[in-house]
Design a protein around this motif. Structure first.
Motif, short mmCIF file in Angstrom:
data_model
loop_
_atom_site.label_atom_id
_atom_site.label_comp_id
_atom_site.label_asym_id
_atom_site.label_seq_id
_atom_site.Cartn_x
_atom_site.Cartn_y
_atom_site.Cartn_z
N GLN A 236 20.34 4.08 7.92
CA GLN A 236 19.58 3.03 7.90
C GLN A 236 19.20 2.77 6.23
N ARG A 237 19.56 3.75 5.56
CA ARG A 237 19.54 3.41 3.85
C ARG A 237 18.26 3.07 3.34
N PRO A 238 17.17 3.86 3.97
CA PRO A 238 15.50 3.50 3.62
C PRO A 238 15.40 3.66 2.08
N ASN A 239 14.50 2.87 1.77
CA ASN A 239 13.90 3.01 0.26
C ASN A 239 12.48 3.71 0.34
N LEU A 240 11.85 3.93 1.38
CA LEU A 240 10.84 4.78 1.71
C LEU A 240 10.97 5.85 2.92
N LEU A 241 10.99 7.08 2.63
CA LEU A 241 10.88 8.24 3.83
C LEU A 241 9.58 8.43 4.06
N LEU A 242 9.31 8.66 5.32
CA LEU A 242 8.14 8.87 5.79
C LEU A 242 8.52 10.30 6.73
N LEU A 243 8.04 11.34 6.36
CA LEU A 243 8.79 12.54 7.00
C LEU A 243 7.50 13.51 7.40
N ASP A 244 7.26 13.55 8.60
CA ASP A 244 6.13 14.52 9.39
C ASP A 244 6.74 15.74 10.08
N GLU A 245 6.55 16.74 9.39
CA GLU A 245 6.91 18.16 9.62
C GLU A 245 8.20 18.14 10.03
N PRO A 246 9.33 17.72 9.09
CA PRO A 246 10.67 17.40 9.30
C PRO A 246 11.54 18.80 9.44
N THR A 247 10.97 19.89 9.12
CA THR A 247 11.58 21.26 9.12
C THR A 247 11.30 21.96 10.54
N ASN A 248 10.29 21.66 11.30
CA ASN A 248 10.01 22.43 12.39
C ASN A 248 11.26 23.35 13.09
N GLY B 191 -6.14 13.93 10.15
CA GLY B 191 -5.42 12.54 10.27
C GLY B 191 -4.19 12.61 9.54
N LYS B 192 -3.54 13.39 9.12
CA LYS B 192 -2.21 13.30 8.36
C LYS B 192 -1.14 12.43 9.04
N SER B 193 -0.93 12.96 10.24
CA SER B 193 0.03 12.22 11.25
C SER B 193 -0.41 10.78 11.45
N GLU C 233 17.47 14.13 -4.41
CA GLU C 233 18.55 13.32 -5.09
C GLU C 233 17.97 11.85 -4.68
N PHE C 234 17.30 11.56 -3.73
CA PHE C 234 16.91 10.51 -3.08
C PHE C 234 16.16 9.45 -4.17
N GLU C 235 16.74 8.22 -4.46
CA GLU C 235 16.02 7.38 -5.33
C GLU C 235 14.82 6.74 -5.05
N GLY C 236 14.37 6.66 -3.58
CA GLY C 236 13.18 6.01 -3.30
C GLY C 236 12.03 6.62 -3.29
N THR C 237 11.24 6.54 -2.31
CA THR C 237 9.88 7.04 -2.28
C THR C 237 9.76 7.96 -1.21
N VAL C 238 8.97 8.86 -1.26
CA VAL C 238 8.69 10.17 -0.16
C VAL C 238 7.41 10.39 -0.01
N MET C 239 6.78 10.19 1.34
CA MET C 239 5.71 10.84 1.82
C MET C 239 5.94 11.85 2.74
N LEU C 240 5.50 12.91 2.49
CA LEU C 240 5.75 14.06 3.25
C LEU C 240 4.70 14.94 3.77
N VAL C 241 4.52 15.10 5.06
CA VAL C 241 3.66 16.13 5.70
C VAL C 241 4.44 17.31 6.05
N SER C 242 4.15 18.32 5.79
CA SER C 242 4.96 19.91 5.92
C SER C 242 3.92 20.83 5.95
#
Length: 560
Positions: free
Chosen positions: A468-480, A360-362, A496-505
């Motif tokens: 979009q200059r987001p403050n929350l990044l949701l990244l689902d396998e961004p490097t494929n 259920g990650k995605s 360097e990003f100042e916001g929050t990151v949630m990463l699936v990879s």
């Protein structure tokens, strides 16, 4: 051994190899690296006989058996197990010999044929095939499902299993990790370490290359350069070489400044938690990769968010999943995958989301990104929350018939004027200029996205997110679909990003470099994972071992 002497190789009018030489010795595990378009796939075509050298000498032992992953999408009603068994060409030849011997009614020929069939491993072929299928992430219940019942990514896993099933002296693997989750990737590494033939692998996953290769072959300016050692060793040696090239110094200085910001930011906190310890090695390596980043096709950064709500969002008794299909019988309820979640996401958190395939990650990421609605419960979003969402399937957020410029214009139109990011130009010329910073220039801004490569689509998604200059990044396998140098550029930008990151990879180098904490999605819930990525790999191997033991026990029970 494989010998390449003064070989020139053309693809159309382009010279991909120019009077170059290299030697690969029996049993060597070779990582083939180079920029996108440098000629890696062309060299594979030379090795497998699809292409022939235009000049020079190329030699591969004629008796060598070769295995590689077929790139076509299989269409068959065969069971997954039978499909993979057919990858064993030695077994198929032995079965054909038995059939011919039986037809000839020659007792001596039948004896030899049956002996060859036994030597080919006919007695345990199904068990060997199923071990490969289970290792690559399938469940025991799927072993006898028709190949056509699986999605494209899963069929490609079956093609990989089929290649591994084939006894071979030379194994060619072109991006074998693209369709794998981290659990299947860890299993594949363990399998390849035991492989005793010669292997050549193309991959953009640095930790995978480090784990399974002992030699690196770099294609650079149509020449082959051999380095002893895995990718990290190659990177160090190449960095030293590039530092000697004064032409690269100006570009390096800028990259090192970016890297130093990252180092300064995390140096003080690197010893606070066990999972942060792995960051120390990443910090030590950052200055070394500056020359590699200088050689990257492009670099970018996420703009500082205009505001950062805290908490970013809160989940109260929330369940995630999917609504019933449109053609489902009346009364069919939703499919709940993760349930009863009570958790907040805070400003500045850098969360890696772990979990075996199908847990259920995605689904979690899609629900937080509002691509899915929660099945139950409530998600409260902080005031001013702006989400940048990178979907695992880029076409979930891209339209194949539209161009990059049309995507950016639509993005502006769909963003209310009072919500448009400060400092970002939303006029057409400004959007053209912005696309140019992501290497979308000239005719490319008018090219249909559906005709672009995976890497180009990924760059466009990143471009839209940055705007979009987001403050929350949701990244689902961004490097494929990103090459190694672009992955490094992404790692630097995220740190360097100042916001929050949630990463699936499944890219462990990215997870180690970016994430300070991990959440595990397993058994229908989300909970903190107490450990680092090395602990998680041990956990995955243990889970895979239990699955194999359970499958073996089930087979024995069925046979009695």
């Amino acid at each position: 051994m494989i010998s390449i002497k003064n070989v020139t190789l053309r693809r159309g009018t382009k010279i991909v190899l120019n009077a170059t030489s290299a030697t690969l010795n029996p049993g060597e595990k070779v990582g083939l690296v180079g920029r996108n378009g440098a000629g890696k796939s062309s060299l594979f075509a030379l090795l497998n006989g699809t292409l022939h050298e235009d000049s020079g000498e190329f030699y591969i032992p004629p008796q060598w058996q070769m295995a590689q992953v077929a790139q076509d999408m299989p269409e068959t009603e065969q069971s997954a197990t039978d499909f993979v068994i057919e990858g064993d060409t030695v077994l198929l030849a032995a079965q054909a010999a038995v059939a011919a011997a039986e037809a000839s009614d020659d007792g001596m020929e039948m004896a030899h044929a049956y002996m060859a069939l036994h030597d080919a491993g006919a007695h345990d072929a199904a068990a060997r095939a199923q071990a490969l299928i289970l290792g690559l992430g399938f469940s025991s219940a799927e072993l006898n499902n028709p190949v056509n019942s699986f999605s494209g990514g899963w069929r490609m896993r079956l093609q990989l299993a089929r290649a591994l099933m084939c006894p071979s002296d030379l194994l060619l693997l072109d991006e074998p990790t693209n369709h794998l989750d981290l659990d299947a990737l860890v299993w594949l590494e363990a399998w390849l370490k035991r492989y005793d033939g010669t292997m050549v692998v193309i991959s953009h996953d640095r930790e995978f290359l480090d784990a399974v290769t002992t030699v690196t072959l770099h294609i650079d300016n149509a020449r082959l350069v051999r380095y002893g050692g895995n990718y990290s060793k190659f990177e160090d040696m190449r960095a030293e070489q590039m530092l000697l090239q004064t032409a690269a110094l100006a570009k390096q200085a800028d990259k090192i400044a970016h890297l130093q910001k990252f180092i300064d930011r995390f140096k003080a906190s690197a010893a606070k938690a066990k999972q942060a310890q792995s960051r120390v090695k990443a910090l030590e390596r950052m200055e070394k990769i500056a020359p590699v980043l200088a050689d990257a096709e492009f670099s970018f950064e996420f703009k500082e968010p205009t505001n950062i709500p805290n908490p970013m969002l809160s989940m109260l008794d929330t369940s995630f999943g999917y609504p019933p299909l449109a053609d489902a019988p009346e009364g069919t309820g939703p499919t709940v995958i993760v349930h009863n979640i009570n958790r907040s996401v805070l400003a500045g958190q850098r969360i890696g989301i772990l979990g075996a395939n199908g847990q259920g990650k995605s689904t979690v990421v899609k629900t937080v990104a509002e691509a899915l609605k929660p099945i139950s419960g409530e998600i409260t979003r902080g005031k001013g929350l702006t989400i940048g969402y990178f979907a695992q399937q880029e076409l979930d957020v891209l339209r194949p018939e539209d161009t990059p410029l049309e995507h950016m214009i639509r993005l502006v139109k769909e963003t209310p004027v009072n919500a448009r990011p400060a400092g970002m130009d939303w006029r057409e010329q400004g959007l053209r200029n912005f696309l140019g910073t992501f290497n979308f220039g000239g005719d490319m801004i008018h090219q249909a996205v559906g005709s672009m490569s995976g890497g180009e689509k990924a760059r466009l998604v990143l471009c839209m997110i940055v705007w979009q200059r987001p403050n929350l990044l949701l990244l689902d396998e961004p490097t494929n679909h990103l090459d190694l140098s672009t992955r490094e550029a992404l790692s630097v930008a995220l740190n360097e990003f100042e916001g929050t990151v949630m990463l699936v990879s499944h890219d462990r180098a990215l997870l180690r470099a970016v994430c300070d904490e991990f959440l595990l999605v397993a058994d229908g819930t989300i909970k903190p994972f107490d450990g680092d990525l090395d602990d998680y790999q041990v956990y995955l191997l243990d889970q895979a071992k239990r699955a194999r033991e359970a499958a073996s026990a089930a087979q024995k029970k069925a046979a009695t």
